[in-house]
Design a protein around this motif. Structure first.
Motif, PDB file in Angstrom:
ATOM      1  N   TYR A 235       0.864  -1.192   0.000  1.00  0.00           N
ATOM      2  CA  TYR A 235       0.000   0.000   0.000  1.00  0.00           C
ATOM      3  C   TYR A 235       0.890   1.228   0.000  1.00  0.00           C
ATOM      4  CZ  TYR A 235      -2.925   3.793   1.720  1.00  0.00           C
ATOM      5  OH  TYR A 235      -3.564   5.000   1.864  1.00  0.00           O
ATOM      6  N   MET A 236       0.596   2.188  -0.872  1.00  0.00           N
ATOM      7  CA  MET A 236       1.404   3.394  -0.984  1.00  0.00           C
ATOM      8  C   MET A 236       0.523   4.613  -1.166  1.00  0.00           C
ATOM      9  SD  MET A 236       4.328   1.998  -3.638  1.00  0.00           S
ATOM     10  CE  MET A 236       3.101   1.169  -4.649  1.00  0.00           C
ATOM     11  N   LYS A 237       0.965   5.718  -0.615  1.00  0.00           N
ATOM     12  CA  LYS A 237       0.353   7.012  -0.902  1.00  0.00           C
ATOM     13  C   LYS A 237       1.448   8.067  -0.867  1.00  0.00           C
ATOM     14  CE  LYS A 237      -0.985   8.324   3.826  1.00  0.00           C
ATOM     15  NZ  LYS A 237      -2.112   8.791   4.666  1.00  0.00           N
TER      16      LYS A 237
ATOM     17  N   LYS B  28      -5.201   1.418 -10.190  1.00  0.00           N
ATOM     18  CA  LYS B  28      -4.972   2.447 -11.203  1.00  0.00           C
ATOM     19  C   LYS B  28      -3.836   3.378 -10.780  1.00  0.00           C
ATOM     20  CE  LYS B  28      -8.296   5.831  -9.406  1.00  0.00           C
ATOM     21  NZ  LYS B  28      -9.510   6.612  -9.682  1.00  0.00           N
ATOM     22  N   PHE B  29      -3.206   4.022 -11.765  1.00  0.00           N
ATOM     23  CA  PHE B  29      -2.117   4.943 -11.475  1.00  0.00           C
ATOM     24  C   PHE B  29      -2.061   6.007 -12.559  1.00  0.00           C
ATOM     25  CE2 PHE B  29      -0.417   1.412 -13.903  1.00  0.00           C
ATOM     26  CZ  PHE B  29       0.352   2.014 -14.886  1.00  0.00           C
ATOM     27  N   VAL B  30      -1.412   7.113 -12.242  1.00  0.00           N
ATOM     28  CA  VAL B  30      -1.226   8.199 -13.201  1.00  0.00           C
ATOM     29  C   VAL B  30       0.011   7.888 -14.044  1.00  0.00           C
ATOM     30  CG1 VAL B  30      -0.697  10.645 -13.488  1.00  0.00           C
ATOM     31  CG2 VAL B  30      -2.351   9.922 -11.754  1.00  0.00           C
ATOM     32  N   ASP B  31      -0.186   7.790 -15.329  1.00  0.00           N
ATOM     33  CA  ASP B  31       0.942   7.563 -16.239  1.00  0.00           C
ATOM     34  C   ASP B  31       1.689   8.861 -16.500  1.00  0.00           C
ATOM     35  OD1 ASP B  31       1.865   7.708 -19.303  1.00  0.00           O
ATOM     36  OD2 ASP B  31       2.077   5.647 -18.608  1.00  0.00           O
TER      37      ASP B  31
ATOM     38  N   PHE C 262       2.679  10.855  -8.016  1.00  0.00           N
ATOM     39  CA  PHE C 262       3.856  10.192  -8.573  1.00  0.00           C
ATOM     40  C   PHE C 262       3.427   9.410  -9.814  1.00  0.00           C
ATOM     41  CE2 PHE C 262       5.427  10.683  -4.218  1.00  0.00           C
ATOM     42  CZ  PHE C 262       6.741  11.046  -4.445  1.00  0.00           C
ATOM     43  N   ALA C 263       4.059   9.699 -10.930  1.00  0.00           N
ATOM     44  CA  ALA C 263       3.747   8.948 -12.140  1.00  0.00           C
ATOM     45  C   ALA C 263       4.166   7.493 -11.961  1.00  0.00           C
ATOM     46  CB  ALA C 263       4.455   9.564 -13.340  1.00  0.00           C
ATOM     47  N   GLY C 264       3.263   6.586 -12.296  1.00  0.00           N
ATOM     48  CA  GLY C 264       3.565   5.165 -12.229  1.00  0.00           C
ATOM     49  C   GLY C 264       3.294   4.512 -10.895  1.00  0.00           C
ATOM     50  N   MET C 265       2.758   5.248  -9.905  1.00  0.00           N
ATOM     51  CA  MET C 265       2.545   4.690  -8.574  1.00  0.00           C
ATOM     52  C   MET C 265       1.104   4.220  -8.399  1.00  0.00           C
ATOM     53  SD  MET C 265       2.647   6.396  -4.786  1.00  0.00           S
ATOM     54  CE  MET C 265       0.910   6.823  -4.938  1.00  0.00           C
ATOM     55  N   SER C 266       0.932   2.917  -8.140  1.00  0.00           N
ATOM     56  CA  SER C 266      -0.370   2.363  -7.770  1.00  0.00           C
ATOM     57  C   SER C 266      -0.519   2.409  -6.254  1.00  0.00           C
ATOM     58  CB  SER C 266      -0.500   0.916  -8.248  1.00  0.00           C
ATOM     59  OG  SER C 266      -0.517   0.831  -9.646  1.00  0.00           O
ATOM     60  N   LYS C 267      -1.684   2.789  -5.780  1.00  0.00           N
ATOM     61  CA  LYS C 267      -1.891   2.837  -4.328  1.00  0.00           C
ATOM     62  C   LYS C 267      -1.880   1.436  -3.731  1.00  0.00           C
ATOM     63  CE  LYS C 267      -4.528   5.955  -2.521  1.00  0.00           C
ATOM     64  NZ  LYS C 267      -5.688   6.771  -2.079  1.00  0.00           N
ATOM     65  N   ASN C 268      -2.420   0.469  -4.448  1.00  0.00           N
ATOM     66  CA  ASN C 268      -2.477  -0.906  -3.955  1.00  0.00           C
ATOM     67  C   ASN C 268      -1.919  -1.849  -5.009  1.00  0.00           C
ATOM     68  OD1 ASN C 268      -4.292  -0.710  -1.361  1.00  0.00           O
ATOM     69  ND2 ASN C 268      -5.351   0.509  -2.927  1.00  0.00           N
ATOM     70  N   ALA C 269      -1.176  -2.852  -4.549  1.00  0.00           N
ATOM     71  CA  ALA C 269      -0.649  -3.876  -5.458  1.00  0.00           C
ATOM     72  C   ALA C 269      -0.441  -5.152  -4.662  1.00  0.00           C
ATOM     73  CB  ALA C 269       0.660  -3.423  -6.091  1.00  0.00           C
ATOM     74  N   PHE C 270      -0.697  -6.299  -5.307  1.00  0.00           N
ATOM     75  CA  PHE C 270      -0.429  -7.564  -4.620  1.00  0.00           C
ATOM     76  C   PHE C 270      -0.114  -8.655  -5.637  1.00  0.00           C
ATOM     77  CE2 PHE C 270      -5.066  -7.597  -5.143  1.00  0.00           C
ATOM     78  CZ  PHE C 270      -5.299  -8.863  -5.665  1.00  0.00           C
TER      79      PHE C 270
ATOM     80  N   LEU D 282      -3.128  11.572 -17.501  1.00  0.00           N
ATOM     81  CA  LEU D 282      -3.362  10.314 -18.187  1.00  0.00           C
ATOM     82  C   LEU D 282      -3.333   9.210 -17.139  1.00  0.00           C
ATOM     83  CD1 LEU D 282      -3.773   8.822 -20.864  1.00  0.00           C
ATOM     84  CD2 LEU D 282      -1.282   8.613 -21.025  1.00  0.00           C
ATOM     85  N   VAL D 283      -4.465   8.539 -16.939  1.00  0.00           N
ATOM     86  CA  VAL D 283      -4.628   7.566 -15.860  1.00  0.00           C
ATOM     87  C   VAL D 283      -4.777   6.167 -16.459  1.00  0.00           C
ATOM     88  CG1 VAL D 283      -6.007   6.908 -13.847  1.00  0.00           C
ATOM     89  CG2 VAL D 283      -5.762   9.323 -14.456  1.00  0.00           C
ATOM     90  N   VAL D 284      -4.115   5.194 -15.844  1.00  0.00           N
ATOM     91  CA  VAL D 284      -4.169   3.806 -16.298  1.00  0.00           C
ATOM     92  C   VAL D 284      -5.069   3.011 -15.358  1.00  0.00           C
ATOM     93  CG1 VAL D 284      -2.839   1.724 -16.801  1.00  0.00           C
ATOM     94  CG2 VAL D 284      -1.856   3.977 -17.261  1.00  0.00           C
ATOM     95  N   ASP D 285      -5.991   2.250 -15.927  1.00  0.00           N
ATOM     96  CA  ASP D 285      -6.879   1.384 -15.157  1.00  0.00           C
ATOM     97  C   ASP D 285      -6.081   0.292 -14.440  1.00  0.00           C
ATOM     98  OD1 ASP D 285      -9.421   2.387 -15.313  1.00  0.00           O
ATOM     99  OD2 ASP D 285      -9.974   1.283 -17.117  1.00  0.00           O
ATOM    100  N   PRO D 286      -6.687  -0.350 -13.425  1.00  0.00           N
ATOM    101  CA  PRO D 286      -6.005  -1.480 -12.776  1.00  0.00           C
ATOM    102  C   PRO D 286      -5.529  -2.517 -13.798  1.00  0.00           C
ATOM    103  CG  PRO D 286      -7.948  -0.886 -11.534  1.00  0.00           C
ATOM    104  CD  PRO D 286      -7.982  -0.054 -12.795  1.00  0.00           C
TER     105      PRO D 286
END
Length: 879
Positions: free
Chosen positions: A754-756, A798-801, A768-776, A817-821
């Motif tokens: 988990y990141m913020k 999702k994350f901001v590209d 932050f470009a490329g940062m997903s709040k949640n990943a597993f 520009l936002v990338v879906d999960p």
């Protein structure tokens, strides 16, 4: 075997394994290894072990090794270890890293590409502990290292003072084998066939390694050679919309939709030739000399077939419908002299990199070790990328802006596969080239003060590195079509036109004609003459940069330990002082004149680091790590040249882009707290809380600048004063050996991050470009007898590209520009035919994933992308 005897055997094996792995990794104290105390204990226990003691191999052994490295390291680290030399379930290093806690990757172009650690791209790549990179970038493309060369990969989230500086996000250290890693003669070969569904190809991959060691009158010698060849075709399919704009400014000022939409089909072929070698000589036990090297050559040819159709312009009198409850265009029909462009971009890349190193170790006394190493890197990359365009001339377009995550459009009554429906458009003659080289020398000394002292070990070291990098690209690449050229009709030129690739999904008009890839390259000089140019153009002076960077570093570090009650503490404290001199050369536009620019800078950075590890019990470890790190910008970011547009927009503002010779290094102040429970030889539950504060973070952004009295919206890298990232990592690993019968073959690896965080850009919080709040990641494992299997599921939110992807007129405004999960599923199944041979079947992209991104909100999509599903069949032999 009774339970006590089974546990004792397991503990003996685990201790021996840990000592061997950590000694080879350099993670254990070097003085402890020289003293050989742990090895002596292990040898005595091995002699006393019962004959029927449990022997662990394969996936379990690799998991135990990785777990031992993590537990005993001073730093926060995650490792992936080969089951045996060079045996991994993935094709290259970037693919492997997708399963590591806190690491995310993206796949495109037929393989894994971008790698981020804890959502950040600021990482340093090492090869056997030494810096390695490409011609003008700071890092090596990790896809260029095949897994057949590897022993293991270490991902450092924190850094010790003895490590090469750089990497505010972390350090990835790729370790290859040396001949003394084997008991004697060893050889292995692997062959793989790889089928891809969208490119409809089957390609070979072949690798081999041979190693031997022997004793003579002058001591012990060892030599190793590894070779690898990989060939891979791929096909990526993209359907896209342009950013939303105002459709009818005069009559409907609030209605927005994409001006353009289209398709992009990319097909490529990549061939990699790689080699690694190593030689070791140990004349006496206290002295060792080694030399090793690594080389790779990549030939990468591809074509990106674009179709651009204009849907919404006021002159087309568009008739449209809106998404219910919004002012966004859903469907539209436009008529008139429509813009319909066919473009084929055909880059051909050739690159090669070489690194060689020679070094030595001398145990001066049982307590003093001295090491030294010299390495050199040389890298070269070049690209030819001609782009040839055609125009079609339909009169009606019918489009939908959002169908299954992309655009759908058609041209009723118009045949896009008829050569007579096309005329010439522009020719863009691109080429570029970069070169880089470096010389790197370091020397280190470590003195053992004794395990009974508070300060147990002192280390010092020095490093000197000199690096050069240069880049250039073409000038005047844009050649417009004009009546004076008197070009023949495209339909009359033999071999000119080819149908576009056939996609796997239906998005309306999905095939058209393009200029053939082979025609473009085979007739490149003829095409140049056809457009009025004789040969390749000279380089653009504003693209040219030649940079020199000299780095001198010194570090001092101590290892300490003490006991407080029943708790044993170990820690390190160190500082690294780095002086960097940068000499940047290029050209810039000043008062309308081309002027040579030279910028010299010098920085001194003091990077302290401290770790403290508490053994709360034999199996429960707590740790605290704090330190400061730096990340230097890419060489290309320092380029003082800039490219300025010639035509202003509706607001009288020109476009432009360039580098920034005044960039400062990114500074990271990092703090990690971890608690790790190792409840079994292959069982652990770990948690880490981390916080990073940044200064001078570099992002590429738009800003208004006045140049020669004109206003430009300049796109260039810039420093941001403040940023912060924090989060939590949780990891779990276990093989269920306690289950009865065939069930004890199951194992599970799972991790969650988990990141913020934020960056302050002009008083505004930017992501932050490329940062997903949640990943597993969840990896199911099975190993019993000759069978082993793996199913890996990876998911990231999702994350901001790209931040401020477009700056447009109100009411649309700036957009991210936002990338879906993204989720991926990979699987493999292996069977061990005998002790020397095994076969593996693996599938990448099992669920045929899609990649979706959008402009600001999901109902404004940009892309839907589809990639190959890859099925591989491998046969491995070892001796």
């Amino acid at each position: 075997m009774s339970a006590p005897r089974r546990n004792a055997a397991s503990q003996r094996f685990n201790m021996k394994l840990s000592v061997a792995v950590l000694a080879g990794a350099g993670v254990l104290s070097s003085a402890s290894v020289w003293a050989q105390s742990a090895q002596s204990v292990a040898e005595k226990e091995q002699a006393a072990a019962p004959i029927n003691a449990v022997v662990v191999s394969g996936v379990r052994r690799a998991a135990q090794s990785a777990q031992a490295i993590k537990k005993n390291s001073d730093e926060v680290i995650d490792s992936i270890v080969a089951e045996e030399a060079g045996k991994f379930p993935d094709k290259n290093v970037a693919e492997i890293l997708g399963r590591v806690t806190g690491v995310q990757i993206r796949r495109s172009g037929g393989e894994a590409s971008d790698v981020v650690i804890r959502g950040l791209p600021g990482l340093t790549t090492l090869l056997n502990g030494r810096e390695v990179y490409t011609s003008n970038n700071r890092n090596l493309n990790l896809t260029d290292i095949p897994t057949t060369m590897l022993q293991r990969v270490d991902v450092y989230k924190t850094q010790g003072a003895e490590m090469v500086e750089g990497g505010t996000a972390g350090v990835i250290d790729v370790r290859t084998a040396r001949p003394f890693d084997f008991k004697g003669f060893s050889a292995s070969m692997a062959g793989r066939l790889e089928n891809r569904d969208k490119s409809d190809t089957t390609d070979p991959n072949v690798s081999g390694m041979i190693s031997n060691r022997w004793k003579g009158s002058y001591g012990e010698f060892g030599a190793l050679l590894g070779l690898s060849y990989q060939k891979g075709h791929y096909q990526d399919e993209v359907t896209w919309n342009s950013p939303p704009a105002i459709v009818l400014p005069d009559t409907a000022p609030n209605v927005t939709g994409p001006v353009d939409l289209g398709h992009t089909y990319t097909r490529g072929k990549r061939e990699r030739y790689s080699a690694n070698w190593a030689a070791q000589w140990r004349p006496v036990r206290e002295v060792e000399v080694y030399a090793e090297g690594w080389s790779t050559r990549i030939d990468h040819d591809r074509q990106a077939q674009f179709f651009v159709g204009t849907l919404l312009l006021p002159s087309y009198n568009p008739q449209y419908t809106l998404f219910p409850g919004t002012n966004q265009v859903d469907t539209a029909t436009s008529t008139g002299n429509l813009f319909a462009l066919s473009s084929n971009q055909t880059p051909q890349d050739d690159s090669e990199s070489h690194q060689g190193a020679i070094g030595a170790r001398w145990d001066v006394t049982p307590d003093l070790r001295v090491t030294t190493e010299f390495s050199r890197i040389a890298s070269h990359w070049q690209q030819q990328m001609p782009i040839m365009e055609l125009l079609a001339h339909p009169r009606t377009i019918v489009g939908s802006t959002y169908v299954n995550g992309g655009a759908r459009f058609d041209y009723p009554g118009y045949d896009m596969l008829d050569p007579k429906n096309y005329t010439w458009n522009n020719f863009i003659d691109n080429w570029s080239e970069s070169r880089g080289q470096s010389n790197d020398w370091r020397a280190d000394a470590t003195y053992d003060l004794g395990e009974d002292k508070f300060f147990r070990e002192v280390s010092v070291g020095v490093r000197m590195a000199k690096r050069k990098a240069a880049y250039q690209h073409e000038s005047a690449n844009f050649l417009p079509v004009t009546p004076e050229l008197n070009l023949p009709a495209p339909s009359s030129v033999p071999g000119l036109l080819c149908p576009s690739m056939k996609p796997g999904n239906d998005y309306g008009m999905d095939r058209w004609l393009v200029v053939c890839e082979n025609y473009q390259h085979a007739n490149l000089d003829a095409v140049r003459k056809m457009y009025g140019r004789d040969g390749q153009t000279a380089p653009d002076p504003y693209s040219l940069f030649s940079n020199k960077e000299d780095t001198n570093a010194f570090y001092g570090k101590t290892r300490f330990g003490f006991e407080a009650g029943s708790v044993r503490f170990e820690g390190t404290a160190g500082v690294r002082v780095v002086k960097t001199k940068l000499d940047v050369n290029g050209f810039s536009l000043i008062d309308g004149q081309q002027v040579a620019v030279n910028r010299k800078t010098s920085d001194t950075d003091v990077l302290p680091n401290m770790t403290l590890k508490a053994y709360l019990t034999n199996n429960l470890v707590g740790r605290i790590n704090a330190g400061k790190s730096i990340q230097r910008p890419a060489f290309a970011d320092f380029n003082p040249g800039q490219s300025l547009g010639a035509t202003p927009d509706g607001l009288g503002i020109y476009g432009g882009n360039g580098g920034n010779p005044d960039l400062k290094p990114i500074v990271g102040k990092n703090f990690d707290v971890a608690l790790e429970w190792y409840f079994a030889p292959t069982g652990s539950l770990t948690g880490t809380v981390f916080r990073h504060k940044f200064e001078n973070y570099v992002i590429r952004s738009l800003a208004l600048e006045t140049i020669d009295g004109k206003q430009y919206r300049m796109d260039r890298p810039r420093n941001i004063n403040d940023g912060q990232l924090e989060g939590v990592e949780i990891g779990y690993r276990q093989f269920y050996d306690f289950l009865p019968g065939w069930l004890n073959g199951f194992g599970l690896e799972a991790n969650y991050t988990y990141m913020k965080g934020y960056l302050m850009d002009g008083g505004v919080e930017a992501p932050f470009a490329g940062m997903s709040k949640n990943a597993f990641n969840i990896v199911g494992l099975y190993e019993r007898g000759p069978w082993s299997a793996r199913v890996a599921y990876n998911w990231r939110s999702k994350f901001v590209d790209t931040f401020n992807y477009r700056t447009l007129q109100a009411p649309v405004g700036p957009l991210n520009l936002v990338v879906d999960p993204i989720e991926t599923v990979d699987a493999s199944l292996s069977y061990k035919i005998n002790d020397n041979m095994g076969i593996t079947l693996d599938v990448e992209n099992l669920t045929d994933r899609t990649y979706n991104d959008y402009h600001g909100i999901p109902s404004n999509p940009r892309d839907i992308r589809r990639y190959d599903r890859v099925i591989g069949l491998s046969l491995r032999w070892k001796l």
